[in-house]
Design a protein around this motif. Structure first.
Motif, PDB file in Angstrom:
ATOM      1  N   UNK A  75       9.128 -12.913  -8.657  1.00 10.36           N
ATOM      2  CA  UNK A  75       8.434 -12.965  -7.434  1.00 10.36           C
ATOM      3  C   UNK A  75       8.149 -11.548  -6.607  1.00 10.36           C
ATOM      4  N   UNK A  76       7.059 -11.553  -6.088  1.00  9.47           N
ATOM      5  CA  UNK A  76       6.632 -10.253  -5.105  1.00  9.47           C
ATOM      6  C   UNK A  76       7.559  -9.867  -4.381  1.00  9.47           C
ATOM      7  N   UNK A  77       7.777  -8.711  -4.291  1.00  9.35           N
ATOM      8  CA  UNK A  77       8.992  -8.041  -3.753  1.00  9.35           C
ATOM      9  C   UNK A  77       9.011  -8.444  -2.328  1.00  9.35           C
ATOM     10  N   UNK A  78       7.750  -8.327  -1.896  1.00 12.17           N
ATOM     11  CA  UNK A  78       7.742  -8.488  -0.222  1.00 12.17           C
ATOM     12  C   UNK A  78       7.960  -9.896   0.130  1.00 12.17           C
ATOM     13  N   UNK A 122      10.290 -11.947  -1.302  1.00  8.96           N
ATOM     14  CA  UNK A 122      11.467 -12.506  -1.716  1.00  8.96           C
ATOM     15  C   UNK A 122      12.318 -12.882  -0.372  1.00  8.96           C
TER      16      UNK A 122
END
Lengths: 367, 323
Positions: free
Chosen positions: A321-324, A326
């Motif tokens: 999942x894209x870090x931003x 999460x």
């Protein structure tokens, strides 16, 4: 035919009802729900294989193993946090910082003043005991503030929350040592034994807690103090003593968790170790159906809650999942989890499954 | 004998005390001493930071500056108020190692009005050119690009990259992540995992890589944005029997180049380590001396940084390093 079906349905409902109304129902359903999502996206999610590590020792490899392994600290902390929450009607927010102190003590005992020691300076058991003592001492400090001086738990533990990580750094003498590989057994594998050691430690802690709950009045007293200080005093339970004890138990849990955490990578960075674990531990308690306002003690719930959080963390990693995204992702799932356990939603749920029977009070739950 | 020994000890003590007294007298006489205010992040958050703090303290002491160092301890707002406090105390120079790059305009303006030269170190702050005097900064994107260039030269049959990022939003993370993301897009490489680890934490990186291995994600490059996360990733691969490093299946790239990490490069466990130079002290001293002498200085010069490749590193290179 239809009558038979109806009868069978009624019989089924008779068996299902107690299951649905069980206090572990919702936490477990959510854990299973998360696992199912994982299996749906990655069919091999449940697979456990026997592999070999780089030295040829057998090791178990699999997502489930990782979840059980990596949730160790959280499970142990959630147990302690349940006691603290139940009797002092507040949370210990210093656990992450206290782990830094414990980790610092453990590393200092094992490595002395060297950064790359070639051997352990003391037996591991000594480091373990001193680590636990350090944790219990911090717990006792919090406990005294809460029980004797009647400071709100969150305010009292704010002191160590703020200072703990610096204290951990001081305990290590400002060094960042790395202990020798033999210290890694406790946070990873014993050579030749394929199950990760932390899983065994978790099992041991859970069993000991079960025995303590069965053989002593700890659970009853804890709840009694959490529900009403005065009436428990009138009944011969000293609230301040029980509260103090719960913080010492929390400290012991922190000690064990800190020791495992230090062993995982054989080094400790007090400023970054277990970032944000205090919030996860509190969340585990909440997910387990415990009232954060105290008075209820549902240890199995907290443990399932801790596993749920780790499953979620692991899921976010394997799905890349894209870090931003999460935090948003996590927040949405947690809101759903918490919302479904609120009385308003439960009542809606209860009306459908069981007609207008008064819901059991939260205070009556037992462990 | 014992008496004699203690007498000698007492004499030594007296002499050393006297020496101390003399020293403080002489420093008292020097009325014109340069005071430098330093706003540091944390005292010991990492090996890198420790080396950084020591370098500044040592260089300033040798240059005869008076140092006023304050620590933000992870709090951006605290750093700003500390900087403003230093301006009010009328330090001669202000050195800022910001936790975040944004939000320093007011401090820089206040320093300019007070006539205090503003030097930024470590991270480059978001400031217009006229508000700062000089900088001693690392170019994190350039560091990342060095790694990308090296990766390109490896000519792997396929590139499946695991990116272990640092603290979200720190300029080191932003720069290094940007370099690999752009590099991958330009060369058609696949990034199979790209997440940031809270606190650059070794254990979180280890758990993430273990999860990836367990779920069957294939990868052949680890791009870890600091040394610790690279070590954590190697731990996870060791535990799962995956070979890495010089003779292994997975290439490991690390950043910062701590001394212990260079040992790992020499041992062939890491393939590449890109330096992030923490020795800012001497550079800042040089800048201040130039400013004192009224020389013109260049505003935008980044710190020079090296790369350490497992094929070319030597024992001498490691021994020559101080951190």
């Amino acid at each position: 035919m239809t009558k038979k079906n109806e009868k069978a349905g009624n019989d089924l409902m008779k068996h299902i009802k107690p299951v649905i109304r069980h206090r572990l129902f919702i936490p477990i359903v959510f854990l299973i729900f998360l696992l199912l999502i994982n299996i749906f996206i990655k069919p091999g999610f449940l697979k456990i294989g026997l592999g070999k590590d780089i030295n040829g020792n057998p090791v178990l490899i699999g997502n489930i193993i990782n979840i059980l392994n990596n949730s160790t600290e959280l499970v142990i902390l959630a147990i302690g946090m349940s006691f603290v929450t139940a009797c002092s009607r507040g949370q210990d927010i210093s656990v992450g910082s206290t782990i830094a102190i414990v980790g610092g003590v453990v590393m200092r005992v094992l490595c002395g003043n060297e950064t790359q020691p070639t051997e352990l300076k003391a037996p591991v058991i000594v480091a373990f005991i001193l680590g636990c003592l350090a944790g219990m001492l911090c717990g006792a400090f919090n406990g005294i503030l809460v029980s004797r001086f009647n400071i709100q738990p969150m305010v009292a533990t704010l002191i160590l929350f703020t200072a703990g990580r610096s204290l951990g750094s001081m305990a290590m003498g400002g060094l960042k040592p790395k202990a020798v590989a033999s210290f890694s057994y406790y946070g990873n594998f014993f050579p030749g034994f394929p199950i990760p050691t932390p899983i065994l430690i978790t099992a041991a802690v859970i069993i000991i807690t079960c025995i303590a709950m069965k053989k002593t009045n700890l659970g009853l007293y804890t709840r009694a103090v959490g529900i009403n200080d005065k009436s428990s005093r009138l009944n011969g339970i000293e609230p301040s003593r029980i509260k103090f004890m719960s913080y010492v138990i929390m400290g012991l849990c922190v000690g064990i968790a800190g020791f495992i955490q230090a062993s995982r990578v054989q080094t400790v960075n007090p400023y970054t170790i277990v970032p944000g674990i205090e919030m996860d531990a509190i969340l585990a308690v909440a997910l387990g159906g415990n009232s954060l306002g105290g008075g209820s003690l549902n240890l199995p719930g907290s443990i399932v809650g801790a596993y749920t959080i780790q499953t979620l963390t692991s899921m976010l990693t394997t799905l890349n999942v894209n870090t931003n995204a999460i935090p948003v992702f996590k927040a949405v799932i947690i809101i759903v989890l918490v919302a479904i356990q609120t009385p308003a939603v439960k009542r809606l749920f209860g009306r459908k499954t069981q007609a207008a029977k008064p819901a059991l009070g939260g205070g009556k739950e037992s462990a | 004998m014992k008496k004699l020994f203690s007498a000698v000890l007492v004499l030594m003590l007296v002499l050393s005390l006297a020496a101390c007294g003399k020293k403080s007298e002489t420093t008292g006489k020097e009325d014109k001493k340069i005071t430098v205010g330093v706003v540091q992040t944390n005292a010991n958050e990492s090996d890198w930071r420790t080396a950084n703090t020591n370098s500044i303290n040592k260089a300033f002491e040798e240059a005869g500056f008076e140092t006023k160092m304050v620590f933000g301890e992870g709090d951006h707002a605290k750093q700003i108020s500390q900087a403003q406090q230093l301006i009010q105390e009328e330090v001669d120079y202000l050195v800022v190692l910001g936790l975040q790059s944004a939000g320093w305009e007011d401090v820089a303006k206040a320093a300019k009005e007070a006539g205090i030269p503003f030097i930024m170190a470590d991270r480059k702050l978001d400031l217009p050119e006229d508000l700062y005097t000089a900088m001693v900064c690392s170019d994190f994107e350039a560091e990342g690009k060095k790694a990308v260039d090296w990766l390109k030269k490896q000519n792997l049959p396929s590139y499946k990259i695991v990116v272990l990022g640092g603290d979200t939003g720190s300029s080191a993370q932003l720069g290094r992540s940007k370099a690999i993301e752009e590099g991958a897009a330009a060369n058609g490489w696949e990034i199979v995992f790209n997440q940031n680890m809270k606190g650059w934490d070794e254990n979180l990186a280890k758990q993430a890589v273990a999860d990836l291995i367990a779920s069957g994600t294939e990868f052949n490059v680890i791009y870890a944005e600091n040394d610790n996360m690279a070590r954590g990733a190697c731990d996870a691969m060791s535990a799962a029997g995956i070979t890495y490093g010089k003779n292994g299946d997975v290439k490991v790239i690390a950043f910062d180049a701590n001394k212990w990490a260079l040992e790992k490069v020499l041992a062939g466990e890491f393939n590449l380590d890109v330096e992030c130079n923490p020795l800012h002290g001497p550079r800042i001293v040089k800048l201040i001396k130039q400013l004192e002498a009224g020389e013109k200085i260049e505003k935008n010069v980044y710190v020079e940084e090296e790369v350490f490749d497992c094929d070319t590193i030597t024992r001498e290179m490691i021994d020559a390093r101080s951190y």
